[in-house]
Scaffold this motif. Structure first.
Motif: not given
Length: 383
Positions: A297-314
């Motif tokens: 979760k990245w924030k600047r003041n009241n704004d936010s960007i959320e990133i989900w990373r789902i890894d697979f084996k190949d």
């Protein structure tokens, strides 16, 4: 020899050759011929059909790009499901069958393309071969095709069976099939009421299943009375694709826009990163479960960007997952609506899926984040 005697001999030979066949056919007719059963259309029939698809891992079949098999050692197929085309081989013929535009198909005799007067007939023959032979391979996956009617039938043993009628499409519309299942919902046989068979209700086995490389389950053999229908070496594969690795570009844009990393988690199940306020579990990847889950979760003041990373084996797993997401994003389902409310887009890399969502405090802050939004729209699949 007198003509009358010759005629008697010929008649005797004909009777000798045909009478056993007629008696055998009569025996089969009396033993196996059944009227088409009556059933009830509605949700219960659809539930039974869905149970069959779940038992066969329908998602893996949908994700399969290529199928190859040989029907009865006579017709060989290289079916490109992803592009809806098929190479059909028999004798010294090859037809590149365009399943979208029938007239664009090509015919080859040996290695030479054929443009003669029989071209249309050969394309029609390949089309009929394809419809018949692939049905013996993938019929269970066609129960929700357009023009299909599904009915729940109670057998004499009190078990649920699924009557499927094809009102349109294929080479013989109007045919019906009664599916029988094991305790898990997997098909074990069907009975047939078709225009091509002189006896109604004949039963063929659907019990010799294999799991292909793509995870799709397909049959290799059917038994019909004393006959065996071999499907040859059955293959199902997913086309591996290359994806860019570019998460760093997004992080670079966030840093330059004065965002700071406020939260980072490693999670051990899909429920954790993707069930936000108990709203949504993204999707089950079944055969290709993720091996790692990461949240930022990245924030600047009241704004936010959320990133989900789902890894697979190949890359095989990521290709499978991409098809699942692509299908989810174009389907007209409540899951799609919830998914698009929870996330703003996704991106694929060589072994990962990146999902994101943003929360901007006001329209003014949205304008201040224009460079971030423009980058995401360019780099991610968004809606």
């Amino acid at each position: 020899m007198k003509p009358k005697k010759i005629l008697k001999i010929i008649l005797g030979v004909i009777i000798f050759l045909t009478l056993p066949s007629l008696l055998f056919f009569g025996f089969l007719y009396l033993k196996y011929n059944e009227p088409l059963p009556e059933g009830i259309m509605g949700s219960e029939a659809d539930v039974l059909a869905t149970r069959m698809l779940d038992a066969l891992n329908h998602d893996a079949y949908e994700a399969t790009d290529h199928i190859e098999f040989t029907f009865k050692n006579r017709h060989h197929y290289k079916w490109n499901k992803a592009e809806n085309s098929c190479e059909v081989y028999w004798k010294h013929y090859k037809v590149d069958l365009d399943l979208n535009n029938y007239g664009d198909s090509k015919v080859f005799i040996g290695e030479t393309e054929y443009e003669g007067e029989d071209k249309a007939k050969l394309i029609k023959k390949a089309w009929d071969y394809f419809n018949n032979d692939t049905f013996w391979l993938v019929a269970p996956y066609k129960v929700f095709d357009s023009g299909v009617e599904r009915r729940l039938v109670k057998t004499e043993e009190g078990k649920d069976a699924l009557l499927v009628t094809y009102t349109s499409g294929g080479s013989t519309p109007g045919d019906s099939y009664l599916w029988h299942f094991d305790d898990t919902g997997k098909p074990i046989s069907y009975q047939m009421w078709t225009s091509i068979l002189p006896i109604d209700g004949l039963e063929a086995s659907w019990s010799d299943w294999i799991a292909t490389e793509s995870g799709a389950q397909l049959p290799t053999f059917h038994k019909l009375l004393v006959l065996g229908l071999e499907m040859g070496e059955v293959k199902g594969t997913i086309e591996l694709k290359s994806f860019p690795d570019a998460k760093e570009e997004l992080l670079d844009v966030l840093s330059k826009s004065n965002y700071a990393l406020m939260e980072r988690k490693e999670l051990d199940s899909l429920d954790s990163p993707l069930r936000i306020n108990n709203k949504l579990r993204l999707v089950s990847f079944k055969e290709q479960e993720p091996i790692n889950l990461h949240y930022e979760k990245w924030k600047r003041n009241n704004d936010s960007i959320e990133i989900w990373r789902i890894d697979f084996k190949d890359s095989f797993g990521i290709s499978y997952a991409q098809k699942k997401l692509d299908k989810l994003c174009i389907s007209k389902t409540p899951e799609r609506t919830m998914f698009q409310k929870s996330f703003r887009g996704y991106k694929m890399s060589s072994k990962s899926i990146f999902l994101f969502r943003h929360k901007f405090f006001s329209e003014a802050s949205r304008e201040r984040n224009r460079n971030v939004i423009d980058f995401i729209k360019k780099d991610f699949t968004c809606w």
